[in-house]
Motif scaffolding. Structure first.
Motif, PDB file in Angstrom:
ATOM      1  N   GLY A  84       3.521   3.906  -0.437  1.00  0.00           N
ATOM      2  CA  GLY A  84       3.299   2.871   0.575  1.00  0.00           C
ATOM      3  C   GLY A  84       2.165   3.238   1.510  1.00  0.00           C
ATOM      4  N   LEU A  85       2.115   4.481   1.934  1.00  0.00           N
ATOM      5  CA  LEU A  85       1.032   4.932   2.810  1.00  0.00           C
ATOM      6  C   LEU A  85      -0.313   4.854   2.100  1.00  0.00           C
ATOM      7  CD1 LEU A  85       2.812   8.013   4.427  1.00  0.00           C
ATOM      8  CD2 LEU A  85       2.421   5.763   5.466  1.00  0.00           C
ATOM      9  N   SER A  86      -0.333   5.238   0.831  1.00  0.00           N
ATOM     10  CA  SER A  86      -1.547   5.149   0.030  1.00  0.00           C
ATOM     11  C   SER A  86      -2.035   3.701  -0.039  1.00  0.00           C
ATOM     12  CB  SER A  86      -1.243   5.688  -1.374  1.00  0.00           C
ATOM     13  OG  SER A  86      -2.318   5.474  -2.247  1.00  0.00           O
ATOM     14  N   MET A  87      -1.118   2.785  -0.308  1.00  0.00           N
ATOM     15  CA  MET A  87      -1.461   1.377  -0.405  1.00  0.00           C
ATOM     16  C   MET A  87      -1.949   0.830   0.933  1.00  0.00           C
ATOM     17  SD  MET A  87       0.859  -1.693  -1.985  1.00  0.00           S
ATOM     18  CE  MET A  87       0.922  -0.980  -3.628  1.00  0.00           C
ATOM     19  N   LEU A  88      -1.292   1.214   2.020  1.00  0.00           N
ATOM     20  CA  LEU A  88      -1.721   0.755   3.346  1.00  0.00           C
ATOM     21  C   LEU A  88      -3.129   1.263   3.660  1.00  0.00           C
ATOM     22  CD1 LEU A  88       1.534   1.077   5.490  1.00  0.00           C
ATOM     23  CD2 LEU A  88       0.566  -0.965   4.394  1.00  0.00           C
ATOM     24  N   GLY A  89      -3.451   2.479   3.233  1.00  0.00           N
ATOM     25  CA  GLY A  89      -4.798   3.004   3.424  1.00  0.00           C
ATOM     26  C   GLY A  89      -5.831   2.159   2.691  1.00  0.00           C
ATOM     27  N   SER A  90      -5.546   1.799   1.453  1.00  0.00           N
ATOM     28  CA  SER A  90      -6.469   0.957   0.677  1.00  0.00           C
ATOM     29  C   SER A  90      -6.614  -0.420   1.306  1.00  0.00           C
ATOM     30  CB  SER A  90      -5.977   0.813  -0.767  1.00  0.00           C
ATOM     31  OG  SER A  90      -6.062   2.035  -1.455  1.00  0.00           O
ATOM     32  N   LEU A  91      -5.497  -0.982   1.747  1.00  0.00           N
ATOM     33  CA  LEU A  91      -5.545  -2.301   2.392  1.00  0.00           C
ATOM     34  C   LEU A  91      -6.356  -2.251   3.687  1.00  0.00           C
ATOM     35  CD1 LEU A  91      -1.900  -3.440   1.721  1.00  0.00           C
ATOM     36  CD2 LEU A  91      -3.951  -4.746   1.103  1.00  0.00           C
ATOM     37  N   GLN A  92      -6.154  -1.222   4.481  1.00  0.00           N
ATOM     38  CA  GLN A  92      -6.889  -1.101   5.741  1.00  0.00           C
ATOM     39  C   GLN A  92      -8.397  -0.984   5.480  1.00  0.00           C
ATOM     40  OE1 GLN A  92      -6.563   2.550   8.205  1.00  0.00           O
ATOM     41  NE2 GLN A  92      -5.664   1.169   9.736  1.00  0.00           N
ATOM     42  N   ARG A  93      -8.777  -0.194   4.478  1.00  0.00           N
ATOM     43  CA  ARG A  93     -10.200  -0.046   4.159  1.00  0.00           C
ATOM     44  C   ARG A  93     -10.792  -1.368   3.674  1.00  0.00           C
ATOM     45  NH1 ARG A  93      -8.142   4.925   2.844  1.00  0.00           N
ATOM     46  NH2 ARG A  93      -7.656   4.382   0.694  1.00  0.00           N
ATOM     47  N   GLU A  94     -10.055  -2.118   2.856  1.00  0.00           N
ATOM     48  CA  GLU A  94     -10.574  -3.374   2.299  1.00  0.00           C
ATOM     49  C   GLU A  94     -10.570  -4.511   3.317  1.00  0.00           C
ATOM     50  OE1 GLU A  94     -12.248  -6.078  -0.262  1.00  0.00           O
ATOM     51  OE2 GLU A  94     -12.050  -3.928  -0.595  1.00  0.00           O
ATOM     52  N   LEU A  95      -9.504  -4.626   4.085  1.00  0.00           N
ATOM     53  CA  LEU A  95      -9.347  -5.760   5.009  1.00  0.00           C
ATOM     54  C   LEU A  95      -9.942  -5.499   6.388  1.00  0.00           C
ATOM     55  CD1 LEU A  95      -5.630  -6.676   4.202  1.00  0.00           C
ATOM     56  CD2 LEU A  95      -7.702  -7.740   3.255  1.00  0.00           C
ATOM     57  N   GLY A  96     -10.152  -4.241   6.733  1.00  0.00           N
ATOM     58  CA  GLY A  96     -10.636  -3.908   8.064  1.00  0.00           C
ATOM     59  C   GLY A  96      -9.511  -3.685   9.051  1.00  0.00           C
ATOM     60  N   SER A  97      -8.397  -4.355   8.853  1.00  0.00           N
ATOM     61  CA  SER A  97      -7.217  -4.201   9.713  1.00  0.00           C
ATOM     62  C   SER A  97      -5.983  -4.665   8.948  1.00  0.00           C
ATOM     63  CB  SER A  97      -7.362  -5.032  10.982  1.00  0.00           C
ATOM     64  OG  SER A  97      -6.138  -5.009  11.716  1.00  0.00           O
ATOM     65  N   LEU A  98      -4.913  -3.898   9.091  1.00  0.00           N
ATOM     66  CA  LEU A  98      -3.637  -4.302   8.481  1.00  0.00           C
ATOM     67  C   LEU A  98      -3.057  -5.533   9.167  1.00  0.00           C
ATOM     68  CD1 LEU A  98      -2.030  -0.794   7.943  1.00  0.00           C
ATOM     69  CD2 LEU A  98      -3.134  -2.251   6.239  1.00  0.00           C
ATOM     70  N   ASN A  99      -3.548  -5.843  10.359  1.00  0.00           N
ATOM     71  CA  ASN A  99      -3.053  -7.023  11.074  1.00  0.00           C
ATOM     72  C   ASN A  99      -3.458  -8.326  10.391  1.00  0.00           C
ATOM     73  OD1 ASN A  99      -1.825  -5.365  12.948  1.00  0.00           O
ATOM     74  ND2 ASN A  99      -3.584  -5.416  14.328  1.00  0.00           N
ATOM     75  N   ARG A 100      -4.360  -8.272   9.434  1.00  0.00           N
ATOM     76  CA  ARG A 100      -4.705  -9.465   8.654  1.00  0.00           C
ATOM     77  C   ARG A 100      -3.617  -9.833   7.656  1.00  0.00           C
ATOM     78  NH1 ARG A 100     -10.177  -9.298   5.745  1.00  0.00           N
ATOM     79  NH2 ARG A 100      -9.370 -11.341   5.098  1.00  0.00           N
ATOM     80  N   ILE A 101      -2.693  -8.917   7.396  1.00  0.00           N
ATOM     81  CA  ILE A 101      -1.605  -9.211   6.449  1.00  0.00           C
ATOM     82  C   ILE A 101      -0.590 -10.107   7.143  1.00  0.00           C
ATOM     83  CG2 ILE A 101       0.272  -8.235   5.069  1.00  0.00           C
ATOM     84  CD1 ILE A 101      -1.539  -5.720   4.767  1.00  0.00           C
ATOM     85  N   THR A 102      -0.397 -11.290   6.580  1.00  0.00           N
ATOM     86  CA  THR A 102       0.527 -12.267   7.174  1.00  0.00           C
ATOM     87  C   THR A 102       1.862 -12.316   6.442  1.00  0.00           C
ATOM     88  OG1 THR A 102      -0.414 -14.082   5.864  1.00  0.00           O
ATOM     89  CG2 THR A 102      -1.365 -13.680   8.064  1.00  0.00           C
ATOM     90  N   GLY A 103       1.948 -11.679   5.293  1.00  0.00           N
ATOM     91  CA  GLY A 103       3.210 -11.635   4.574  1.00  0.00           C
ATOM     92  C   GLY A 103       3.104 -10.808   3.307  1.00  0.00           C
TER      93      GLY A 103
END
Length: 162
Positions: free
Chosen positions: A77-96
Protein backbone atom coordinates in the motif's frame (compact mmCIF):
# COMPACT_ATOMS: atom_id res chain seq x y z
CA UNK A 1 -12.69 15.50 0.26
CA UNK A 2 -9.92 13.75 2.10
CA UNK A 3 -6.68 15.22 3.27
CA UNK A 4 -4.57 12.13 2.78
CA UNK A 5 -1.35 14.15 2.72
CA UNK A 6 -2.04 15.51 6.24
CA UNK A 7 -2.95 12.03 7.51
CA UNK A 8 0.35 10.66 6.24
CA UNK A 9 2.21 13.37 8.17
CA UNK A 10 0.11 12.83 11.31
CA UNK A 11 0.80 9.08 11.12
CA UNK A 12 4.52 9.76 10.56
CA UNK A 13 4.44 7.70 7.36
CA UNK A 14 7.20 8.09 4.77
CA UNK A 15 6.36 6.83 1.30
CA UNK A 16 9.03 4.81 -0.49
CA UNK A 17 11.18 6.08 -3.35
CA UNK A 18 10.56 4.62 -6.83
CA UNK A 19 11.19 0.89 -7.06
CA UNK A 20 14.81 -0.11 -7.58
CA UNK A 21 14.58 -2.94 -10.08
CA UNK A 22 16.90 -5.93 -9.89
CA UNK A 23 19.65 -5.91 -12.57
CA UNK A 24 18.33 -6.91 -15.98
CA UNK A 25 14.66 -6.46 -15.09
CA UNK A 26 12.78 -4.15 -17.47
CA UNK A 27 9.17 -3.09 -16.93
CA UNK A 28 7.81 -1.41 -20.09
CA UNK A 29 4.62 0.01 -18.57
CA UNK A 30 3.60 2.90 -16.32
CA UNK A 31 3.01 2.31 -12.61
CA UNK A 32 -0.03 4.61 -12.80
CA UNK A 33 -2.09 5.11 -15.97
CA UNK A 34 -4.51 8.06 -15.68
CA UNK A 35 -7.46 7.98 -18.07
CA UNK A 36 -10.00 10.76 -17.53
CA UNK A 37 -11.25 10.57 -13.95
CA UNK A 38 -9.69 7.14 -13.29
CA UNK A 39 -6.22 5.99 -12.42
CA UNK A 40 -5.34 2.37 -13.08
CA UNK A 41 -2.48 1.23 -10.88
CA UNK A 42 -0.20 -1.56 -12.05
CA UNK A 43 0.67 -4.38 -9.69
CA UNK A 44 2.95 -3.22 -6.87
CA UNK A 45 5.03 -5.23 -4.46
CA UNK A 46 6.38 -4.27 -1.03
CA UNK A 47 9.23 -1.77 -0.83
CA UNK A 48 11.59 -0.29 1.72
CA UNK A 49 11.62 3.51 1.98
CA UNK A 50 14.76 3.66 -0.21
CA UNK A 51 12.88 1.90 -3.04
CA UNK A 52 14.48 -1.52 -2.59
CA UNK A 53 12.19 -4.57 -2.73
CA UNK A 54 11.13 -5.50 0.81
CA UNK A 55 11.11 -8.96 2.36
CA UNK A 56 10.27 -11.38 3.65
CA UNK A 57 10.21 -13.17 0.32
CA UNK A 58 8.40 -16.41 -0.36
CA UNK A 59 5.01 -18.01 0.00
CA UNK A 60 2.33 -17.80 2.67
CA UNK A 61 1.76 -21.17 4.27
CA UNK A 62 5.44 -21.97 3.78
CA UNK A 63 8.15 -19.44 4.71
CA UNK A 64 5.91 -16.38 5.32
CA UNK A 65 3.41 -16.12 8.23
CA UNK A 66 0.01 -14.42 8.01
CA UNK A 67 1.35 -11.61 10.23
CA UNK A 68 4.35 -11.10 7.93
CA UNK A 69 2.03 -11.22 4.91
CA UNK A 70 -0.22 -8.56 6.50
CA UNK A 71 2.84 -6.32 7.09
CA UNK A 72 3.98 -6.95 3.51
CA UNK A 73 0.53 -6.00 2.15
CA UNK A 74 0.75 -2.76 4.14
CA UNK A 75 4.14 -2.04 2.53
CA UNK A 76 2.54 -2.70 -0.87
CA UNK A 77 0.00 0.00 0.00
CA UNK A 78 2.80 2.42 0.83
CA UNK A 79 4.54 1.57 -2.44
CA UNK A 80 1.34 2.23 -4.37
CA UNK A 81 0.70 5.52 -2.54
CA UNK A 82 4.23 6.62 -3.46
CA UNK A 83 3.57 5.93 -7.15
CA UNK A 84 0.22 7.70 -6.99
CA UNK A 85 1.72 10.74 -5.28
CA UNK A 86 4.48 11.00 -7.91
CA UNK A 87 1.99 10.66 -10.80
CA UNK A 88 -0.85 12.81 -9.45
CA UNK A 89 1.20 15.41 -7.58
CA UNK A 90 -0.98 14.93 -4.49
CA UNK A 91 -2.89 12.04 -2.96
CA UNK A 92 -5.67 14.54 -2.25
CA UNK A 93 -6.69 14.21 -5.91
CA UNK A 94 -7.98 10.71 -5.12
CA UNK A 95 -11.74 10.98 -4.69
CA UNK A 96 -12.46 7.29 -4.25
CA UNK A 97 -10.90 3.83 -4.23
CA UNK A 98 -12.87 1.62 -6.62
CA UNK A 99 -11.39 -1.86 -6.70
CA UNK A 100 -8.32 -3.63 -5.33
CA UNK A 101 -7.03 -6.92 -6.72
CA UNK A 102 -4.62 -8.65 -4.35
CA UNK A 103 -2.49 -11.62 -5.31
CA UNK A 104 -1.03 -13.67 -2.48
CA UNK A 105 1.91 -15.96 -3.19
CA UNK A 106 0.96 -19.13 -1.31
CA UNK A 107 1.02 -22.89 -1.20
CA UNK A 108 -1.98 -24.86 -2.45
CA UNK A 109 -3.41 -25.38 1.04
CA UNK A 110 -3.34 -21.73 2.14
CA UNK A 111 -6.82 -20.19 2.38
CA UNK A 112 -6.41 -17.06 4.54
CA UNK A 113 -5.70 -14.65 1.68
CA UNK A 114 -8.30 -12.11 2.97
CA UNK A 115 -6.42 -11.72 6.28
CA UNK A 116 -3.19 -11.01 4.42
CA UNK A 117 -4.77 -8.40 2.11
CA UNK A 118 -6.31 -6.68 5.14
CA UNK A 119 -2.86 -5.09 5.63
CA UNK A 120 -3.42 -3.13 2.42
CA UNK A 121 -7.09 -2.30 3.05
CA UNK A 122 -6.48 -1.18 6.64
CA UNK A 123 -3.76 1.23 5.47
CA UNK A 124 -5.93 2.74 2.72
CA UNK A 125 -8.84 3.34 5.10
CA UNK A 126 -6.46 4.73 7.74
CA UNK A 127 -5.05 7.26 5.24
CA UNK A 128 -8.20 8.15 3.24
CA UNK A 129 -11.00 7.52 5.72
CA UNK A 130 -13.93 5.18 5.30
CA UNK A 131 -15.82 7.09 2.60
CA UNK A 132 -12.97 7.57 0.11
CA UNK A 133 -10.90 4.56 1.15
CA UNK A 134 -13.55 1.83 1.04
CA UNK A 135 -13.25 -0.43 -1.98
CA UNK A 136 -14.36 -3.71 -3.43
CA UNK A 137 -11.56 -6.24 -3.59
CA UNK A 138 -10.36 -9.66 -4.55
CA UNK A 139 -7.74 -11.63 -2.60
CA UNK A 140 -6.57 -14.62 -4.63
CA UNK A 141 -3.83 -17.13 -4.01
CA UNK A 142 -1.24 -17.60 -6.73
CA UNK A 143 1.66 -20.00 -7.24
CA UNK A 144 4.32 -17.29 -7.56
CA UNK A 145 4.95 -13.55 -7.95
CA UNK A 146 7.77 -11.43 -9.41
CA UNK A 147 10.90 -11.16 -7.22
CA UNK A 148 9.28 -13.88 -5.05
CA UNK A 149 7.12 -11.21 -3.34
CA UNK A 150 4.53 -12.62 -0.93
CA UNK A 151 1.94 -10.01 -2.04
CA UNK A 152 1.22 -7.97 -5.16
CA UNK A 153 -1.71 -5.56 -5.52
CA UNK A 154 -3.24 -3.66 -8.44
CA UNK A 155 -6.05 -1.13 -8.09
CA UNK A 156 -8.32 1.46 -9.66
CA UNK A 157 -9.09 4.85 -8.13
CA UNK A 158 -11.20 7.86 -9.09
CA UNK A 159 -9.30 11.15 -9.38
CA UNK A 160 -10.16 14.82 -9.63
CA UNK A 161 -8.67 16.98 -12.41
CA UNK A 162 -5.17 18.37 -11.86
Amino acid sequence: MSDAEQRLKALDITLPAPLKLPPGMVLPFPWVNVRGDRAFISGHGPQETDGAPAGPFGALGESVSVEEGYASARKVGLSMLGSLQRELGSLNRITGWCHVHGMINCNSGFSDTPSVLNGFTDLIIEVFGEEIGRHSRTAVGVAGLPINFPVEVEAEVMVSPA
